[in-house]
Structure formats: structure tokens, C-alpha cells
Design a protein around this motif. Sequence first.
Motif, PDB file in Angstrom:
ATOM      1  N   UNK A 278      14.953  23.170  35.850  1.00  0.00           N
ATOM      2  CA  UNK A 278      14.147  22.021  35.442  1.00  0.00           C
ATOM      3  C   UNK A 278      12.871  22.434  34.738  1.00  0.00           C
ATOM      4  N   UNK A 279      12.241  23.494  35.251  1.00  0.00           N
ATOM      5  CA  UNK A 279      11.003  23.971  34.628  1.00  0.00           C
ATOM      6  C   UNK A 279      11.253  24.486  33.214  1.00  0.00           C
ATOM      7  N   UNK A 280      12.360  25.206  33.013  1.00  0.00           N
ATOM      8  CA  UNK A 280      12.628  25.740  31.681  1.00  0.00           C
ATOM      9  C   UNK A 280      12.930  24.620  30.690  1.00  0.00           C
ATOM     10  N   UNK A 281      13.584  23.553  31.142  1.00  0.00           N
ATOM     11  CA  UNK A 281      13.837  22.424  30.251  1.00  0.00           C
ATOM     12  C   UNK A 281      12.537  21.740  29.835  1.00  0.00           C
ATOM     13  N   UNK A 282      11.663  21.522  30.798  1.00  0.00           N
ATOM     14  CA  UNK A 282      10.384  20.896  30.460  1.00  0.00           C
ATOM     15  C   UNK A 282       9.562  21.805  29.548  1.00  0.00           C
ATOM     16  N   UNK A 283       9.618  23.100  29.802  1.00  0.00           N
ATOM     17  CA  UNK A 283       8.916  24.049  28.933  1.00  0.00           C
ATOM     18  C   UNK A 283       9.505  24.025  27.522  1.00  0.00           C
ATOM     19  N   UNK A 284      10.831  23.893  27.426  1.00  0.00           N
ATOM     20  CA  UNK A 284      11.466  23.824  26.109  1.00  0.00           C
ATOM     21  C   UNK A 284      10.976  22.609  25.330  1.00  0.00           C
ATOM     22  N   UNK A 285      10.896  21.470  26.001  1.00  0.00           N
ATOM     23  CA  UNK A 285      10.402  20.254  25.343  1.00  0.00           C
ATOM     24  C   UNK A 285       8.945  20.438  24.917  1.00  0.00           C
ATOM     25  N   UNK A 286       8.131  20.969  25.827  1.00  0.00           N
ATOM     26  CA  UNK A 286       6.717  21.175  25.532  1.00  0.00           C
ATOM     27  C   UNK A 286       6.521  22.127  24.356  1.00  0.00           C
ATOM     28  N   UNK A 287       7.273  23.236  24.339  1.00  0.00           N
ATOM     29  CA  UNK A 287       7.121  24.206  23.246  1.00  0.00           C
ATOM     30  C   UNK A 287       7.568  23.610  21.919  1.00  0.00           C
ATOM     31  N   UNK A 288       8.637  22.805  21.946  1.00  0.00           N
ATOM     32  CA  UNK A 288       9.102  22.170  20.711  1.00  0.00           C
ATOM     33  C   UNK A 288       8.025  21.254  20.145  1.00  0.00           C
ATOM     34  N   UNK A 289       7.392  20.482  21.022  1.00  0.00           N
ATOM     35  CA  UNK A 289       6.342  19.566  20.574  1.00  0.00           C
ATOM     36  C   UNK A 289       5.044  20.289  20.260  1.00  0.00           C
ATOM     37  N   UNK A 290       4.958  21.548  20.707  1.00  0.00           N
ATOM     38  CA  UNK A 290       3.745  22.339  20.489  1.00  0.00           C
ATOM     39  C   UNK A 290       3.926  23.355  19.370  1.00  0.00           C
ATOM     40  N   UNK A 291       4.929  23.107  18.517  1.00  0.00           N
ATOM     41  CA  UNK A 291       5.132  23.981  17.374  1.00  0.00           C
ATOM     42  C   UNK A 291       5.737  25.331  17.709  1.00  0.00           C
ATOM     43  N   UNK A 292       6.439  25.432  18.832  1.00  0.00           N
ATOM     44  CA  UNK A 292       7.093  26.688  19.185  1.00  0.00           C
ATOM     45  C   UNK A 292       6.195  27.700  19.851  1.00  0.00           C
ATOM     46  N   UNK A 293       5.048  27.267  20.335  1.00  0.00           N
ATOM     47  CA  UNK A 293       4.138  28.171  21.038  1.00  0.00           C
ATOM     48  C   UNK A 293       3.956  27.680  22.470  1.00  0.00           C
ATOM     49  N   UNK A 294       3.600  28.591  23.382  1.00  0.00           N
ATOM     50  CA  UNK A 294       3.447  30.043  23.245  1.00  0.00           C
ATOM     51  C   UNK A 294       4.779  30.737  22.920  1.00  0.00           C
ATOM     52  N   UNK A 295       4.716  32.043  22.708  1.00  0.00           N
ATOM     53  CA  UNK A 295       5.900  32.800  22.348  1.00  0.00           C
ATOM     54  C   UNK A 295       6.882  32.856  23.521  1.00  0.00           C
ATOM     55  N   UNK A 296       8.152  33.106  23.237  1.00  0.00           N
ATOM     56  CA  UNK A 296       9.121  33.287  24.326  1.00  0.00           C
ATOM     57  C   UNK A 296       8.688  34.363  25.313  1.00  0.00           C
ATOM     58  N   UNK A 297       8.079  35.440  24.801  1.00  0.00           N
ATOM     59  CA  UNK A 297       7.652  36.528  25.678  1.00  0.00           C
ATOM     60  C   UNK A 297       6.536  36.089  26.619  1.00  0.00           C
ATOM     61  N   UNK A 298       5.600  35.282  26.102  1.00  0.00           N
ATOM     62  CA  UNK A 298       4.498  34.807  26.950  1.00  0.00           C
ATOM     63  C   UNK A 298       5.027  33.877  28.044  1.00  0.00           C
TER      64      UNK A 298
ATOM     65  N   UNK B  91       8.100  33.772  29.217  1.00  0.00           N
ATOM     66  CA  UNK B  91       8.948  34.544  30.121  1.00  0.00           C
ATOM     67  C   UNK B  91       8.109  35.357  31.103  1.00  0.00           C
ATOM     68  N   UNK B  92       7.026  35.946  30.626  1.00  0.00           N
ATOM     69  CA  UNK B  92       6.165  36.735  31.504  1.00  0.00           C
ATOM     70  C   UNK B  92       5.554  35.864  32.594  1.00  0.00           C
ATOM     71  N   UNK B  93       5.061  34.689  32.204  1.00  0.00           N
ATOM     72  CA  UNK B  93       4.445  33.784  33.184  1.00  0.00           C
ATOM     73  C   UNK B  93       5.470  33.311  34.210  1.00  0.00           C
ATOM     74  N   UNK B  94       6.642  32.916  33.742  1.00  0.00           N
ATOM     75  CA  UNK B  94       7.693  32.481  34.650  1.00  0.00           C
ATOM     76  C   UNK B  94       8.128  33.625  35.569  1.00  0.00           C
ATOM     77  N   UNK B  95       8.268  34.807  34.974  1.00  0.00           N
ATOM     78  CA  UNK B  95       8.684  35.970  35.758  1.00  0.00           C
ATOM     79  C   UNK B  95       7.682  36.266  36.870  1.00  0.00           C
ATOM     80  N   UNK B  96       6.409  36.261  36.525  1.00  0.00           N
ATOM     81  CA  UNK B  96       5.378  36.542  37.538  1.00  0.00           C
ATOM     82  C   UNK B  96       5.374  35.486  38.635  1.00  0.00           C
TER      83      UNK B  96
END
Length: 209
Positions: A171-191, A193-198
Motif C-alpha cells: 500500500x505504501x509503495x502504491x501511494x508513493x507511486x501516485x505521489x511521485x507521478x504527481x511530483x514530476x517523478x521525484x524523489x529518485x527511485x534510489x532515494x 528505496x533507501x528511505x523505505x529500506x531503512x
Amino acid sequence: MTSTTDSAVPAKRRRDRAAREREILDAAERIFGERGYQGTSMDDIAAAVGVSKPLVYQYYGSKDGLFLACLSRLRAQLLDAVSDAVLAAPDAEQAMYAGFVAWFTFLDEHPRTWSVMVDEGMLSAGPAAVAADEVRAEFVGLIATMVRLNLPADHPADDDEIQIVAQTVSGATERLAIWRTRNGGTPTPEKVATTLQNLLWHGLNSLRP
């Protein structure tokens, strides 16, 4: 006796059909993503490709059939990308990070079709909605596997607990996907992923019997 030229004709037709099917799927993916499932017609897709509507029906049968073909292609590509990244990682912790990076990178490359799947209310019933849910279920299963591999050594596997974590992360990744799409594709996938991983890594380490 069949000539070489005659035998080459069916092969050429197969190549031509395969190329045309890819063109139709590419156009359908784009238009479904831009206008939503309900707002897209077979006329729109046929016009975008420059073919007749009956030809689109001949290949896919219906709008549901065409949308399911789009989702089938997306599903295979998405799961291949994430699975390949996970399997190539040197350890379980890196596998989780690599999986998240592959997930968000893939969504950046297919934003329109993915938006049809994750935007609330676009798909509510029917075969297309079932297929979208199946994609989600497969991703949840992949997350559950990564969660299981990352549990503390002294923590017994609890299937309910693993599902709770996996569903939450999905669920979190889906909401993040929507947010990033509306935010012009930022932050980067690496950023991301790092936050989610931590977040997930520390959370799993906090689980104790």
C-alpha cells in the motif's frame, strides 16, 4: 511444390501482425493511462494506431480483452524487472533495496498504464479490475518473501505478521507511486528505496518473539 517465396509469405505476415499488435498495445497503454479505462474507446485506440476498429477487435476481441493484454504485458515486465533485481543482489538486505529501486524505476518508465492501476476509482469491477488485483497480489507475494528473508534470526516466522507487513509495504509503495507521478517523478527511485529500506529494516529488527 512450394517455392521459397511462397513459404516466406506466412512468416512475413506473422512478423507484420506481431509488430501491429505491439503498436496497438503501446497506443492502448498510453491512452488508457491518459483517459482512464472508462474514458477510453476502441475508436480512440484504432485512430491512434491508424488502423480500423474492426482490426483491433479482430486481435483483442473487446476493450476488456485489449486492456487485459496491456496488463498482461505490464505484469510480466514488472515482475521480471523486480525479480531479476532481487535475485542479482548479494544478500537479503540488498535484495530488498534492489527490489524497491527496480519497482520505482519501472513505474517511471510506464507511468500511464500504472496510473490506471493505482488511481482510486478507475477500475472497480470486471476482468480488468481482477487482473489489476492479481498484479498487486503477486507483488505482495514478492514482498512477503523479502520480509521473510529479512526477519531477525531469533524471530519465528508468523504468516499473519508477514502478510500484515507485506500488505502495508504494498500500500505504501502504491501511494508513493501516485505521489511521485504527481511530483514530476521525484524523489529518485534510489532515494525512495533507501528511505523505505531503512524504515522497514529497522522495523523488522524491532520484531521480537
